[in-house]
Enzyme design. Structure first.
Site, PDB file in Angstrom:
ATOM      1  N   GLY A 137     -20.128   9.715  13.242  1.00  0.00           N
ATOM      2  CA  GLY A 137     -21.047   8.649  13.736  1.00  0.00           C
ATOM      3  C   GLY A 137     -21.077   8.509  15.214  1.00  0.00           C
ATOM      4  O   GLY A 137     -19.742   8.965  15.230  1.00  0.00           O
ATOM      5  N   SER A 141     -13.031   6.740  19.896  1.00  0.00           N
ATOM      6  CA  SER A 141     -11.802   6.582  19.024  1.00  0.00           C
ATOM      7  C   SER A 141     -10.969   5.315  19.699  1.00  0.00           C
ATOM      8  O   SER A 141     -10.327   4.875  19.146  1.00  0.00           O
ATOM      9  CB  SER A 141     -10.775   7.800  19.398  1.00  0.00           C
ATOM     10  N   LYS A 192     -24.024  17.372  18.889  1.00  0.00           N
ATOM     11  CA  LYS A 192     -24.820  15.958  20.046  1.00  0.00           C
ATOM     12  C   LYS A 192     -23.694  16.301  20.974  1.00  0.00           C
ATOM     13  O   LYS A 192     -24.056  15.751  22.613  1.00  0.00           O
ATOM     14  CB  LYS A 192     -24.329  14.938  19.288  1.00  0.00           C
ATOM     15  N   ASP A 245     -24.615   8.793  16.773  1.00  0.00           N
ATOM     16  CA  ASP A 245     -23.550   9.319  18.016  1.00  0.00           C
ATOM     17  C   ASP A 245     -24.434  10.226  19.143  1.00  0.00           C
ATOM     18  O   ASP A 245     -23.055   9.156  19.934  1.00  0.00           O
ATOM     19  CB  ASP A 245     -22.667  10.418  17.193  1.00  0.00           C
ATOM     20  N   SER A 255     -15.973   9.174  26.476  1.00  0.00           N
ATOM     21  CA  SER A 255     -16.503  10.702  25.769  1.00  0.00           C
ATOM     22  C   SER A 255     -16.390  11.065  26.279  1.00  0.00           C
ATOM     23  O   SER A 255     -16.465  11.554  27.802  1.00  0.00           O
ATOM     24  CB  SER A 255     -18.312  10.667  25.583  1.00  0.00           C
ATOM     25  N   ASN A 257     -16.403  14.563  26.080  1.00  0.00           N
ATOM     26  CA  ASN A 257     -17.475  15.187  26.277  1.00  0.00           C
ATOM     27  C   ASN A 257     -18.604  14.786  27.415  1.00  0.00           C
ATOM     28  O   ASN A 257     -18.783  15.742  28.628  1.00  0.00           O
ATOM     29  CB  ASN A 257     -18.495  16.091  24.959  1.00  0.00           C
ATOM     30  N   VAL A 280      -9.344  16.535  23.517  1.00  0.00           N
ATOM     31  CA  VAL A 280     -10.424  18.021  23.966  1.00  0.00           C
ATOM     32  C   VAL A 280     -11.768  17.676  24.121  1.00  0.00           C
ATOM     33  O   VAL A 280     -12.420  16.509  23.505  1.00  0.00           O
ATOM     34  CB  VAL A 280     -10.197  18.457  22.051  1.00  0.00           C
ATOM     35  N   GLU A 282     -14.957  19.000  22.677  1.00  0.00           N
ATOM     36  CA  GLU A 282     -15.405  19.896  21.574  1.00  0.00           C
ATOM     37  C   GLU A 282     -16.732  20.818  21.770  1.00  0.00           C
ATOM     38  O   GLU A 282     -17.053  22.293  21.705  1.00  0.00           O
ATOM     39  CB  GLU A 282     -15.507  19.431  19.991  1.00  0.00           C
TER      40      GLU A 282
HETATM   41  N1  LIG Z   1     -11.768  10.802  19.395  1.00  0.00           N
HETATM   42  C1  LIG Z   1     -13.118  10.316  19.170  1.00  0.00           C
HETATM   43  O1  LIG Z   1     -13.479   9.640  20.532  1.00  0.00           O
HETATM   44  C2  LIG Z   1     -13.752  11.275  18.703  1.00  0.00           C
HETATM   45  C3  LIG Z   1     -13.601  12.664  18.341  1.00  0.00           C
HETATM   46  N2  LIG Z   1     -13.946  13.630  17.100  1.00  0.00           N
HETATM   47  C4  LIG Z   1     -13.475  14.312  16.605  1.00  0.00           C
HETATM   48  O2  LIG Z   1     -11.993  14.657  15.704  1.00  0.00           O
HETATM   49  C5  LIG Z   1     -11.375  15.288  15.981  1.00  0.00           C
HETATM   50  C6  LIG Z   1      -9.992  15.907  16.825  1.00  0.00           C
HETATM   51  O3  LIG Z   1     -10.584  15.024  18.067  1.00  0.00           O
HETATM   52  P1  LIG Z   1      -9.032  13.966  18.993  1.00  0.00           P
HETATM   53  O4  LIG Z   1      -8.065  13.090  17.876  1.00  0.00           O
HETATM   54  O5  LIG Z   1      -9.845  13.033  19.035  1.00  0.00           O
HETATM   55  O6  LIG Z   1      -8.848  15.115  20.014  1.00  0.00           O
HETATM   56  P2  LIG Z   1      -7.274  15.533  20.755  1.00  0.00           P
HETATM   57  O7  LIG Z   1      -7.332  16.065  21.411  1.00  0.00           O
HETATM   58  O8  LIG Z   1      -7.147  14.118  20.538  1.00  0.00           O
HETATM   59  O9  LIG Z   1      -7.019  15.775  19.475  1.00  0.00           O
HETATM   60  C7  LIG Z   1      -6.989  16.861  18.754  1.00  0.00           C
HETATM   61  C8  LIG Z   1      -5.398  17.124  17.737  1.00  0.00           C
HETATM   62  O10 LIG Z   1      -5.530  18.839  17.469  1.00  0.00           O
HETATM   63  C9  LIG Z   1      -4.110  19.118  17.269  1.00  0.00           C
HETATM   64  N3  LIG Z   1      -3.738  20.582  17.570  1.00  0.00           N
HETATM   65  C10 LIG Z   1      -5.025  21.051  18.417  1.00  0.00           C
HETATM   66  N4  LIG Z   1      -4.044  22.572  18.418  1.00  0.00           N
HETATM   67  C11 LIG Z   1      -3.570  22.686  16.959  1.00  0.00           C
HETATM   68  C12 LIG Z   1      -2.968  23.481  16.777  1.00  0.00           C
HETATM   69  N5  LIG Z   1      -3.243  24.721  16.675  1.00  0.00           N
HETATM   70  N6  LIG Z   1      -2.158  23.193  15.463  1.00  0.00           N
HETATM   71  C13 LIG Z   1      -2.302  21.866  15.040  1.00  0.00           C
HETATM   72  N7  LIG Z   1      -2.804  20.858  15.465  1.00  0.00           N
HETATM   73  C14 LIG Z   1      -3.718  21.288  16.843  1.00  0.00           C
HETATM   74  C15 LIG Z   1      -2.789  18.731  18.572  1.00  0.00           C
HETATM   75  O11 LIG Z   1      -2.089  18.672  18.344  1.00  0.00           O
HETATM   76  P3  LIG Z   1      -1.476  17.882  19.688  1.00  0.00           P
HETATM   77  O12 LIG Z   1      -1.823  17.886  21.396  1.00  0.00           O
HETATM   78  O13 LIG Z   1      -0.036  16.992  19.113  1.00  0.00           O
HETATM   79  O14 LIG Z   1      -0.775  19.253  19.879  1.00  0.00           O
HETATM   80  C16 LIG Z   1      -4.510  16.796  17.854  1.00  0.00           C
HETATM   81  O15 LIG Z   1      -3.587  15.992  17.092  1.00  0.00           O
HETATM   82  C17 LIG Z   1     -12.667  16.456  17.292  1.00  0.00           C
HETATM   83  O16 LIG Z   1     -12.857  17.645  16.295  1.00  0.00           O
HETATM   84  C18 LIG Z   1     -13.422  15.804  17.855  1.00  0.00           C
HETATM   85  O17 LIG Z   1     -15.349  16.246  18.317  1.00  0.00           O
HETATM   86  C19 LIG Z   1     -14.689  12.953  16.167  1.00  0.00           C
HETATM   87  C20 LIG Z   1     -15.248  11.711  16.206  1.00  0.00           C
HETATM   88  C21 LIG Z   1     -14.660  10.340  17.029  1.00  0.00           C
HETATM   89  O1  LIG Z   2     -17.412  12.132  18.960  1.00  0.00           O
HETATM   90  C1  LIG Z   2     -16.884  10.922  20.136  1.00  0.00           C
HETATM   91  C2  LIG Z   2     -17.827   9.375  19.484  1.00  0.00           C
HETATM   92  O2  LIG Z   2     -18.501   9.223  18.282  1.00  0.00           O
HETATM   93  C3  LIG Z   2     -16.522  11.263  20.333  1.00  0.00           C
HETATM   94  O3  LIG Z   2     -16.761  12.081  21.849  1.00  0.00           O
HETATM   95  P1  LIG Z   2     -16.074  12.875  22.682  1.00  0.00           P
HETATM   96  O4  LIG Z   2     -15.198  14.232  21.514  1.00  0.00           O
HETATM   97  O5  LIG Z   2     -16.988  13.223  23.653  1.00  0.00           O
HETATM   98  O6  LIG Z   2     -14.796  11.552  22.933  1.00  0.00           O
END
Ligand SMILES: NC(=O)C1=CN([C@@H]2O[C@H](COP(=O)(O)OP(=O)(O)OC[C@H]3O[C@@H](n4cnc5c(N)ncnc54)[C@H](OP(=O)(O)O)[C@@H]3O)[C@@H](O)[C@H]2O)C=CC1
Ligand SMILES: O=C(CO)COP(=O)(O)O
Length: 332
Positions: A137, A141, A192, A245, A255, A257, A280, A282
């Site tokens: 959604g 974060s 998206k 979203d 964001s 992205n 990341v 994505e």
């Molecule tokens: N941030 C947001 O606003 C939102 C994010 N999302 C989705 O959630 C997912 C995570 O996003 P987010 O937490 O923000 O991203 P971050 O980049 O902040 O964190 C990514 C996480 O993945 C872990 N990771 C990466 N590679 C590995 C690996 N090989 N083994 C184990 N762990 C690994 C990282 O570990 P470390 O860095 O500690 O090594 C970290 O904990 C994504 O798919 C994103 O699209 C969805 C909604 C909102």
């Molecule tokens: O998915 C997201 C908001 O819903 C977060 O977007 P980003 O991964 O681009 O930061």
């Protein structure tokens, strides 16, 4: 009180962990980086990934031990960068409780296989789909972490699973809705991001509302066509996980992205944009996966294709827009 394990203490994993603790669950975070685990465990914060939170709730703990993280957990949340989900989850195979529900927060398509995260998670953990739920959604974060009002969608083929997870993550500031359309949710969340890259790029290049709205609307059409071909329900695209979203991600410098695209639009290289990205983006690896999925499903993906030329061949913003809109006149 339910024990929840969160695998991946990134920005969203940590913010969602806080939501689940606020909802009354006992949350145990696992991360691959020992410093992140120590910071959460010893200092009740995650300065590397979510500095906006001064102190995480007392109900949030952390461990670097995989078995300890998931032992006794009724819900296991996966919040790992999508391209690394498979390898990371291999380490958890056989460790989960037999009746644990598994929730994916990830928004991406696996490069190479073209698989959605529900497929990757269920395959890797050998999980019955009825025990799987996707959460997606408009959930930037930082806004969720500062407890601003927001909502999300929990989708599972099993209505009871969706409801259990929705109840476990609903608080006075975060509202969950339920759905059975896992495919729709996964496609919305992943695609998206590709649109957000393109909108960010147009903003970075100095273009205004018309250009942003044009790209966003075409992005929505593309993700709807691809999603429907993959088996999604059309109404999902008009809801929180779809338009909701898309609007949040394409409009916000929070964001990654959007910001990645903005930096490209400003003339920065892929390497520079990657280096300054806080977490990341994505959409970058997902762009190619979307082009591949389009080919597999016989759906044209002009936006993802143009963005893949940006990412692989250094096509400029102007070039991307010309490629996107330079074709023959068609019906909208
Ligand atoms: N941030 C947001 O606003 C939102 C994010 N999302 C989705 O959630 C997912 C995570 O996003 P987010 O937490 O923000 O991203 P971050 O980049 O902040 O964190 C990514 C996480 O993945 C872990 N990771 C990466 N590679 C590995 C690996 N090989 N083994 C184990 N762990 C690994 C990282 O570990 P470390 O860095 O500690 O090594 C970290 O904990 C994504 O798919 C994103 O699209 C969805 C909604 C909102
Ligand atoms: O998915 C997201 C908001 O819903 C977060 O977007 P980003 O991964 O681009 O930061």
């Amino acid at each position: 009180m339910t024990k929840v394990a969160v695998l991946g203490a990134g920005a969203w994993g940590t913010a969602f962990g806080q939501v689940m603790a606020d909802a009354g669950n006992q949350v145990c975070m696992w991360d691959i980086q020992p410093e992140v685990v120590e910071d959460i465990g010893n200092n009740h914060r995650n300065i590397a990934r979510l500095p906006v939170v001064d102190r995480l709730p007392d109900g949030v703990t952390a461990t670097a031990d995989r078995a300890q993280a998931v032992a006794g957990a009724g819900i296991v949340v996966v919040a790992i960068a999508a391209q690394h989900a498979r390898e990371a989850l291999e380490g958890f195979r056989g460790l989960l409780e037999e009746d644990a529900l598994v929730v994916s927060l990830m928004k991406g398509i696996e490069r190479g296989s073209g698989k959605r995260m529900d497929q990757v998670v269920c395959e890797t953990l050998d999980l019955d789909q009825a025990r799987f739920a996707a959460v997606s959604g408009p959930n930037l974060s930082k806004e969720v972490a500062t407890r601003q009002p927001g909502a999300t969608v929990v989708a599972s083929p099993d209505e009871a699973t969706a409801m259990t997870v929705a109840q476990a993550c609903t608080t006075c500031y975060f509202k969950a809705f339920v759905s059975t359309d896992v495919v729709g949710l996964e496609m919305c969340g992943s695609l998206k991001n590709v649109t957000a890259l393109a909108v960010g790029m147009s903003r970075g290049a100095g273009y205004g509302e018309n250009t942003a709205a044009m790209i966003q609307a075409r992005g929505l059409a593309e993700l709807t066509a691809l999603g429907e071909a993959a088996g999604a329900q059309p109404k999902t695209f008009a809801g929180l996980a779809g338009v909701g979203d898309l609007v949040a991600t394409c409009a916000s410098p929070l964001s990654r992205n959007y910001t990645f695209g903005f930096n490209l639009g400003q003339g920065r290289s892929i390497e520079e944009a990657t280096r300054v990205s806080k977490g990341v983006a994505e959409g970058v690896p997902t762009t190619d996966a979307v082009v591949g999925l389009g080919r597999q499903l016989g759906v044209s993906t002009p936006l993802a294709t143009a963005m893949s030329h940006v990412l692989k061949e250094g096509l400029s913003c102007r070039g991307m827009i010309e490629e996107l809109f330079g074709g023959p006149i068609t019906e909208e």
